[in-house]
Scaffold this motif. Structure first.
Motif, PDB file in Angstrom:
ATOM      1  N   GLN A 175       1.404  -1.610   5.540  1.00 16.02           N
ATOM      2  CA  GLN A 175       2.768  -2.022   5.830  1.00 16.02           C
ATOM      3  C   GLN A 175       3.821  -1.250   5.050  1.00 16.02           C
ATOM      4  OE1 GLN A 175       0.205  -3.838   4.530  1.00 16.02           O
ATOM      5  NE2 GLN A 175       0.945  -5.794   3.787  1.00 16.02           N
ATOM      6  N   ALA A 176       3.396  -0.468   4.038  1.00 15.42           N
ATOM      7  CA  ALA A 176       4.354   0.387   3.331  1.00 15.42           C
ATOM      8  C   ALA A 176       4.775   1.572   4.195  1.00 15.42           C
ATOM      9  CB  ALA A 176       3.760   0.893   2.015  1.00 15.42           C
ATOM     10  N   GLY A 177       4.015   1.858   5.241  1.00 16.46           N
ATOM     11  CA  GLY A 177       4.408   2.865   6.209  1.00 16.46           C
ATOM     12  C   GLY A 177       4.298   4.294   5.730  1.00 16.46           C
ATOM     13  N   GLN A 178       3.382   4.546   4.779  1.00 16.95           N
ATOM     14  CA  GLN A 178       3.270   5.893   4.205  1.00 16.95           C
ATOM     15  C   GLN A 178       1.882   6.496   4.412  1.00 16.95           C
ATOM     16  OE1 GLN A 178       4.500   4.611   0.315  1.00 16.95           O
ATOM     17  NE2 GLN A 178       6.547   5.472   0.616  1.00 16.95           N
ATOM     18  N   GLY A 179       1.175   6.010   5.436  1.00 16.05           N
ATOM     19  CA  GLY A 179      -0.111   6.569   5.744  1.00 16.05           C
ATOM     20  C   GLY A 179      -1.207   6.197   4.781  1.00 16.05           C
ATOM     21  N   VAL A 239       4.805   0.636  -6.029  1.00 21.29           N
ATOM     22  CA  VAL A 239       5.505   0.062  -7.176  1.00 21.29           C
ATOM     23  C   VAL A 239       6.970   0.480  -7.211  1.00 21.29           C
ATOM     24  CG1 VAL A 239       3.404  -0.124  -8.543  1.00 21.29           C
ATOM     25  CG2 VAL A 239       4.763   1.978  -8.667  1.00 21.29           C
ATOM     26  N   ARG A 240       7.398   1.320  -6.263  1.00 21.02           N
ATOM     27  CA  ARG A 240       8.807   1.700  -6.164  1.00 21.02           C
ATOM     28  C   ARG A 240       9.094   2.075  -4.708  1.00 21.02           C
ATOM     29  NH1 ARG A 240       6.299   6.270  -8.399  1.00 21.02           N
ATOM     30  NH2 ARG A 240       6.640   8.189  -7.207  1.00 21.02           N
ATOM     31  N   PRO A 241      10.352   2.059  -4.310  1.00 28.02           N
ATOM     32  CA  PRO A 241      10.682   2.414  -2.931  1.00 28.02           C
ATOM     33  C   PRO A 241      10.311   3.854  -2.610  1.00 28.02           C
ATOM     34  CG  PRO A 241      12.514   1.277  -3.972  1.00 28.02           C
ATOM     35  CD  PRO A 241      11.534   1.603  -5.064  1.00 28.02           C
TER      36      PRO A 241
END
Length: 341
Positions: free
Chosen positions: A5-9, A15-17
């Motif tokens: 769900q962080a959308g970064q593969g 821990v940070r945007p």
């Protein structure tokens, strides 16, 4: 981030945007994800300015709309042909880990996919759908936006096998699909509506200008505002008189909430058993409340649990606010999983 769900593969926490993948140069105008009673499974949706829908994250019930059930670690653009090449103008999701996803097209049709445990898709089945289907696509009497003067507003609520969808049409009537165990659909029955969208005809239908449809811990209710500013409620009242009519039973057909005029906002707060608190805000900036109050969350020094209120009727009573102020917005927070919250 364990389900992407962080959308970064990747499938790990952040821990940070960080920048989400696949959306470089894409102008996002709305996002939607699960709220209330959340678990560690999240599905994310985004709508861009070209009317296209993006999804990523948890996909256990096909809520990513890609025809599969594997979790996805980066945004996936649902093909426009899944929506009959129509432009999407709004999105919404509900259901926590049992999510169902919804999209509204420019011609006022709804498309839905994901978990369908209450038959809220009105496909004459409770089978999950891994790709978008038109709401009421298999129904005997399908939703017709032209005949019903379009969608004035729409809302979804619920989770697991008690999700549902509501439409307020342009003629002032409520349509419903899915869970209706408390008579929350605005009619006079408690039957789930799985086969066809059901139009409520009980009063005040035909005179409604706005609706607020909410749930907590599988308890559902709906408030309705009429053209002259009256407020009606249908559905669950709770053990703490939180529907506003002074009772604790289920309301169907709808009942008048005579102390609340010109309703602007209304919120449930609560997830444990049926111990909820309810808050109302009017156009005039007056705040009212009723219900569970074990941490003085109602902002009235006289109030307590099951307080009879200002008039001895268990109806909504005023929250204290500084003299001369007009409240423009309320944001209740907090859900309890025990007897204290």
């Amino acid at each position: 981030g364990g389900h992407g769900q962080a959308g970064q593969g990747q499938f790990s926490d952040n821990v940070r945007p960080n920048v989400v993948e696949n959306l470089e140069g894409v102008h996002i105008i709305k996002i939607s994800t699960g709220t209330q009673q959340e678990t560690n499974t999240h599905t994310c949706m985004a709508l861009d300015d070209k009317g296209q829908v993006w999804t990523w994250g948890y996909n256990g019930y096909g809520q990513l709309g890609n025809g599969r059930t594997e979790n996805w670690g980066a945004p996936y653009k649902i093909p426009q042909e899944y929506f009959e090449n129509k432009r999407i103008v709004d999105i919404a999701t509900t259901g926590n880990e049992y999510q169902s996803c919804w999209a509204r097209t420019q011609d006022d049709h709804l498309y839905c996919w994901g978990h369908n445990g209450a038959g809220q898709f009105c496909q004459n089945t409770t089978t999950d759908h891994w790709r978008p289907v038109k709401w009421s696509g298999r129904a005997t009497t399908p939703w017709d936006p032209v005949a019903n003067n379009g969608i004035a507003c729409w809302q979804i609520a619920g989770y697991s096998s008690n999700s549902c969808v509501y439409i307020l049409d342009g003629n002032g009537f409520v349509w419903h699909g899915g869970y209706n165990g408390y008579g929350n659909a605005g009619g006079s029955d408690t039957t789930n509506h799985q086969d066809s969208p059901t139009k409520a005809t009980s009063s005040p239908n035909g005179d409604i200008v706005d609706i607020w449809c909410q749930h907590y811990n599988s308890y559902h209710g709906m408030w309705m505002r009429t053209q002259n500013g009256d407020t009606y409620h249908s559905g669950h009242s709770g053990g703490y008189y939180s529907s506003g009519d002074g009772g604790t039973g289920n309301n169907y057909p709808p009942v008048l909430i005579d102390k609340i005029k010109n309703l602007k906002e209304v919120y449930y707060s609560g997830t444990y058993s049926d111990g909820s608190t309810n808050y109302w805000l009017t156009d005039e900036g007056e705040c009212f409340a009723q219900g569970r109050n074990n941490y003085k969350c109602i902002s009235n020094p006289h109030a307590g649990d099951n307080w009879t209120g200002e008039d001895g009727t268990y109806k909504p009573y005023h929250m204290y606010q500084p003299a001369g102020t007009k409240i423009s917005h309320i944001i209740p927070q907090g859900g309890h999983q025990g007897s204290s919250w």
